[in-house]
Design a protein around this motif. Structure first.
Motif, PDB file in Angstrom:
ATOM      1  N   LEU A   1      30.227  12.916   5.264  1.00 22.81           N
ATOM      2  CA  LEU A   1      29.476  13.936   6.206  1.00 22.81           C
ATOM      3  C   LEU A   1      30.313  14.137   7.302  1.00 22.81           C
ATOM      4  O   LEU A   1      30.434  15.141   7.752  1.00 22.81           O
ATOM      5  CB  LEU A   1      28.323  13.247   6.382  1.00 22.81           C
ATOM      6  N   ILE A   2      30.785  12.941   8.042  1.00 20.62           N
ATOM      7  CA  ILE A   2      31.702  12.960   9.478  1.00 20.62           C
ATOM      8  C   ILE A   2      32.744  13.947   9.106  1.00 20.62           C
ATOM      9  O   ILE A   2      33.164  14.792   9.796  1.00 20.62           O
ATOM     10  CB  ILE A   2      32.047  11.749   9.897  1.00 20.62           C
ATOM     11  N   SER A   3      33.801  13.727   7.845  1.00 16.30           N
ATOM     12  CA  SER A   3      34.744  14.493   7.664  1.00 16.30           C
ATOM     13  C   SER A   3      34.500  15.965   7.391  1.00 16.30           C
ATOM     14  O   SER A   3      35.101  16.756   8.008  1.00 16.30           O
ATOM     15  CB  SER A   3      35.492  13.982   6.453  1.00 16.30           C
ATOM     16  N   THR A   4      33.335  16.255   6.738  1.00 19.59           N
ATOM     17  CA  THR A   4      32.763  17.536   6.630  1.00 19.59           C
ATOM     18  C   THR A   4      32.522  18.322   8.049  1.00 19.59           C
ATOM     19  O   THR A   4      32.962  19.302   8.200  1.00 19.59           O
ATOM     20  CB  THR A   4      31.759  17.644   5.788  1.00 19.59           C
TER      21      THR A   4
ATOM     22  N   THR B   1      34.479  21.455   9.458  1.00 18.84           N
ATOM     23  CA  THR B   1      33.584  22.693   9.938  1.00 18.84           C
ATOM     24  C   THR B   1      33.921  23.140  11.499  1.00 18.84           C
ATOM     25  O   THR B   1      34.310  24.321  11.621  1.00 18.84           O
ATOM     26  CB  THR B   1      32.260  22.374   9.662  1.00 18.84           C
ATOM     27  N   ILE B   2      33.936  21.905  12.179  1.00 21.96           N
ATOM     28  CA  ILE B   2      34.151  22.374  13.636  1.00 21.96           C
ATOM     29  C   ILE B   2      35.621  22.933  13.857  1.00 21.96           C
ATOM     30  O   ILE B   2      35.611  23.789  14.882  1.00 21.96           O
ATOM     31  CB  ILE B   2      34.075  21.090  14.513  1.00 21.96           C
TER      32      ILE B   2
ATOM     33  N   GLY C   1      37.492  24.779   9.411  1.00 18.93           N
ATOM     34  CA  GLY C   1      37.844  24.866   7.864  1.00 18.93           C
ATOM     35  C   GLY C   1      37.118  25.719   7.001  1.00 18.93           C
ATOM     36  O   GLY C   1      37.611  25.806   5.685  1.00 18.93           O
ATOM     37  N   PHE C   2      36.013  25.820   7.365  1.00 18.07           N
ATOM     38  CA  PHE C   2      34.921  26.580   6.339  1.00 18.07           C
ATOM     39  C   PHE C   2      34.502  27.897   6.671  1.00 18.07           C
ATOM     40  O   PHE C   2      33.554  28.441   6.328  1.00 18.07           O
ATOM     41  CB  PHE C   2      33.727  25.609   6.194  1.00 18.07           C
ATOM     42  N   ASN C   3      35.498  28.618   7.648  1.00 19.19           N
ATOM     43  CA  ASN C   3      35.064  29.911   8.245  1.00 19.19           C
ATOM     44  C   ASN C   3      35.108  30.846   7.019  1.00 19.19           C
ATOM     45  O   ASN C   3      34.585  31.966   7.068  1.00 19.19           O
ATOM     46  CB  ASN C   3      36.143  30.262   9.220  1.00 19.19           C
ATOM     47  N   TRP C   4      35.632  30.540   5.798  1.00 20.25           N
ATOM     48  CA  TRP C   4      35.692  31.467   4.668  1.00 20.25           C
ATOM     49  C   TRP C   4      34.405  31.474   4.315  1.00 20.25           C
ATOM     50  O   TRP C   4      34.385  32.605   3.312  1.00 20.25           O
ATOM     51  CB  TRP C   4      36.749  30.974   3.834  1.00 20.25           C
TER      52      TRP C   4
ATOM     53  N   THR D   1      27.662  31.804  11.968  1.00 24.43           N
ATOM     54  CA  THR D   1      27.466  30.330  12.177  1.00 24.43           C
ATOM     55  C   THR D   1      26.369  29.783  11.394  1.00 24.43           C
ATOM     56  O   THR D   1      26.638  28.951  10.676  1.00 24.43           O
ATOM     57  CB  THR D   1      27.509  30.174  13.878  1.00 24.43           C
ATOM     58  N   LEU D   2      25.362  30.306  11.574  1.00 18.98           N
ATOM     59  CA  LEU D   2      24.073  29.768  10.907  1.00 18.98           C
ATOM     60  C   LEU D   2      24.281  29.824   9.127  1.00 18.98           C
ATOM     61  O   LEU D   2      24.126  28.680   8.574  1.00 18.98           O
ATOM     62  CB  LEU D   2      22.827  30.817  10.934  1.00 18.98           C
ATOM     63  N   TRP D   3      24.778  30.814   8.566  1.00 19.70           N
ATOM     64  CA  TRP D   3      25.085  30.991   7.106  1.00 19.70           C
ATOM     65  C   TRP D   3      26.147  29.878   6.857  1.00 19.70           C
ATOM     66  O   TRP D   3      26.066  29.412   5.597  1.00 19.70           O
ATOM     67  CB  TRP D   3      25.171  32.273   6.796  1.00 19.70           C
ATOM     68  N   ARG D   4      27.088  30.053   7.679  1.00 15.30           N
ATOM     69  CA  ARG D   4      28.306  29.088   7.424  1.00 15.30           C
ATOM     70  C   ARG D   4      27.987  27.702   7.405  1.00 15.30           C
ATOM     71  O   ARG D   4      28.265  26.868   6.436  1.00 15.30           O
ATOM     72  CB  ARG D   4      29.179  29.281   8.315  1.00 15.30           C
ATOM     73  N   ASN D   5      26.957  27.257   8.219  1.00 15.68           N
ATOM     74  CA  ASN D   5      26.534  25.934   8.359  1.00 15.68           C
ATOM     75  C   ASN D   5      25.524  25.483   7.010  1.00 15.68           C
ATOM     76  O   ASN D   5      25.744  24.333   6.757  1.00 15.68           O
ATOM     77  CB  ASN D   5      25.719  25.564   9.647  1.00 15.68           C
ATOM     78  N   LEU D   6      24.870  26.732   6.851  1.00 15.30           N
ATOM     79  CA  LEU D   6      23.941  26.346   5.763  1.00 15.30           C
ATOM     80  C   LEU D   6      24.991  26.050   4.552  1.00 15.30           C
ATOM     81  O   LEU D   6      24.397  25.374   3.422  1.00 15.30           O
ATOM     82  CB  LEU D   6      23.104  27.531   5.572  1.00 15.30           C
ATOM     83  N   GLY D   7      25.735  26.811   4.306  1.00 18.04           N
ATOM     84  CA  GLY D   7      26.654  26.769   3.003  1.00 18.04           C
ATOM     85  C   GLY D   7      27.328  25.410   2.892  1.00 18.04           C
ATOM     86  O   GLY D   7      27.575  25.010   1.992  1.00 18.04           O
ATOM     87  N   VAL D   8      27.962  25.245   4.204  1.00 18.84           N
ATOM     88  CA  VAL D   8      28.541  23.890   4.368  1.00 18.84           C
ATOM     89  C   VAL D   8      27.790  22.620   3.796  1.00 18.84           C
ATOM     90  O   VAL D   8      28.055  21.712   2.931  1.00 18.84           O
ATOM     91  CB  VAL D   8      29.219  23.578   5.340  1.00 18.84           C
ATOM     92  N   GLY D   9      26.275  22.854   4.430  1.00 26.42           N
ATOM     93  CA  GLY D   9      25.530  21.713   4.086  1.00 26.42           C
ATOM     94  C   GLY D   9      25.314  21.719   2.544  1.00 26.42           C
ATOM     95  O   GLY D   9      24.977  20.647   2.034  1.00 26.42           O
ATOM     96  N   ALA D  10      25.002  22.901   1.923  1.00 23.38           N
ATOM     97  CA  ALA D  10      24.733  23.024   0.322  1.00 23.38           C
ATOM     98  C   ALA D  10      26.032  22.478  -0.261  1.00 23.38           C
ATOM     99  O   ALA D  10      25.874  21.782  -1.404  1.00 23.38           O
ATOM    100  CB  ALA D  10      24.496  24.249   0.161  1.00 23.38           C
TER     101      ALA D  10
END
Length: 358
Positions: A49-52, A56-57, A60-63, A68-77
Motif C-alpha cells: 500500500l505504501i509503495s502504491t 501515485t504521488i 506513476g498512475f496518471n495514465w 485526481t478523484l477518479w485516478r485515486n479511485l482507480g488506483v484503490g481498485a
C-alpha cells in the motif's frame, strides 16, 4: 524511497513462499507458524500500500485518469484487486487440498487460483519496478506493465466475488478419490485408540466396516478398550461402548470401574448444561449417556448396585436445572431432552428393561 519500499514488499513476499510449499496445520508450534505467516502477510499488505501511494504521488498512475478523484479511485481498485486476490488464494491454499475431479482448462484454472499467492504478486512487482525505473535494463514497456496490473487486479477482484465457485472447483473430488484419502488415514491408524478415533469421523458405512474389522483383529483388544475407557474421554468412550454393545467381551466384570468413571463424566457434562441458564439444547450434544446405559443393561441386567450411586447423582442433576434465560429460543427443546434423560435414568433405577431411545 520508491525502490526501498518495493524491495521491502518483495522481501515480505519471499518470506511467504514457504507457506505455499507446505501450509502449517494443527496445534502448538504449527499454530505459531500460522501466526507468523499472518503478520508477514500483514506486512506485505502495508508495504504494498505504501509503495502504491508513493508511486501515485510521483505520477506513476496518471495514465488512469486526468481527474485526481477518479485516478485515486482507480488506483484503490487496482491495489484492492491485487492484494485481495492474493489473500483469497492464500486462504484457499491454507484450507483446501487440490481435488482430482476437474480436467482440462478447468484443471488449469484450479491450479492458477490455488497457487495465485505465488504468481499474482509478480505481476505487481514487475509493473511497479518498471513504473519506478522506466529506463532500467529489465523495465518493460508501459503497455505491458499496464496490462499486467489490470490483469492481476481483475483476477483478484474475480476471486473475491466468485470465491465460492472457485473453492468448489479447486476442492472437487470424485468419490473414489475421497475413499482413497480415507483409506490412507485408516492405514495410518495402527493402535486401537487411533482406530476408534476414526469411527468418530467416518460416515461412509463401507469404510466404517473396514475400521471395525481392523479393531476386531487387534491383539489384546479387551485390555486396550478398558484402557481407553479409563481415559474418560467422552468423544471416544461412547464409540467403545457402541462396539462392546455389538461385540460381546469375555470379562464384563472389568467394565464396572470404567463405567462408573464414565458416568461421573456424564454427570459433570449434564451439570455444565443444566446448571447454566444460558446454555441451550445443543449443550446435550456431547452427553453420551445412552451408549453407557445400553452396555449396563446388556452385561449387568438387574445387577444395578455397582452403578446406583452414580445414576442417583445423575438423576439429582437432572432434577435441579436452573431456570432458563428468557432469551433462550430452544427452551422447549431443552426441556424435552432433559425429560427424556430423566425418563431413561428413572427406568434404569426402577429396574425396567432397556427402552431404545426414540
Amino acid at each position: 524511497m520508491s525502490n526501498l519500499f518495493l524491495a521491502l514488499t518483495f522481501i515480505s513476499y519471499l518470506l511467504l513462499i514457504p507457506f505455499h510449499i507446505e501450509t502449517p496445520k494443527g496445534t502448538g508450534d504449527q499454530n505459531v507458524g500460522m501466526l507468523v505467516i499472518f503478520y508477514v502477510f500483514l506486512a506485505y499488505v502495508v508495504l504494498s500500500l505504501i509503495s502504491t501511494i508513493i508511486i501515485t504521488i510521483n505520477g506513476g498512475f496518471n495514465w488512469i485518469s486526468s481527474s485526481t478523484l477518479w485516478r485515486n479511485l482507480g488506483v484503490g481498485a487496482l491495489w484492492l484487486g491485487m492484494v485481495g486476490g492474493v489473500a483469497i488464494c492464500m486462504g484457499i491454499k491454507a484450507e483446501l487440498g487440490m481435488g482430482n475431479k476437474s480436467t482440462g482448462i478447468m484443471r488449469l484454472l484450479a491450479y492458477l487460483f490455488y497457487y495465485g499467492g505465488v504468481w499474482l504478486p509478480l505481476f505487481m512487482f514487475v509493473s511497479y519496478f518498471s513504473m519506478i525505473n522506466p529506463d532500467g535494463r529489465i523495465a518493460i514497456s508501459p503497455n505491458l506493465y499496464k496490462t499486467l496490473l489490470l490483469s492481476s487486479s481483475a483476477i483478484g477482484l474475480v476471486s473475491m466475488v466468485a470465491v465460492t465457485p472457485i473453492r468448489k472447483m479447486i476442492a472437487a473430488n470424485t468419490d473414489e478419490y475421497n475413499t482413497n484419502l480415507a483409506m490412507i488415514e485408516i492405514d495410518k491408524a495402527k493402535t486401537v485408540e487411533e482406530q476408534f478415533w476414526l469411527t468418530t469421523k467416518i460416515t461412509d458405512d463401507r469404510l466404517l466396516t473396514v475400521v471395525l474389522n481392523r479393531i476386531k483383529d487387534q491383539p489384546n483388544l479387551e485390555d486396550e478398550m478398558i484402557g481407553i475407557l479409563m481415559q474418560n474421554n467422552q468423544f471416544i468412550f461412547s464409540k467403545v461402548y457402541d462396539y462392546i454393545y455389538k461385540n460381546p467381551i469375555e470379562h464384563p466384570e472389568r467394565l464396572i470401574e470404567p463405567i462408573n468413571l464414565n458416568l461421573s463424566k456424564v454427570n459433570t457434562q449434564i451439570q455444565g448444561t443444566t446448571l447454566a441458564p444460558w446454555v441451550g439444547a445443543n449443550g446435550f450434544e456431547d452427553v453420551k449417556l445412552e451408549s453407557v446405559l445400553r452396555v449396563m443393561y446388556q452385561y449387568f441386567g438387574k445387577n444395578r448396585e455397582p452403578f446406583r450411586a452414580n445414576m442417583l447423582a445423575i438423576m439429582k442433576t437432572l432434577e435441579t436445572p436452573k431456570e432458563r434465560n428468557k432469551g433462550n429460543k430452544d427452551t422447549a427443546e431443552f426441556m424435552a431432552i432433559l425429560n427424556k434423560y430423566k425418563g431413561e435414568v428413572q427406568n434404569w433405577l426402577e429396574g425396567h428393561a432397556y427402552q431404545k431411545r426414540g
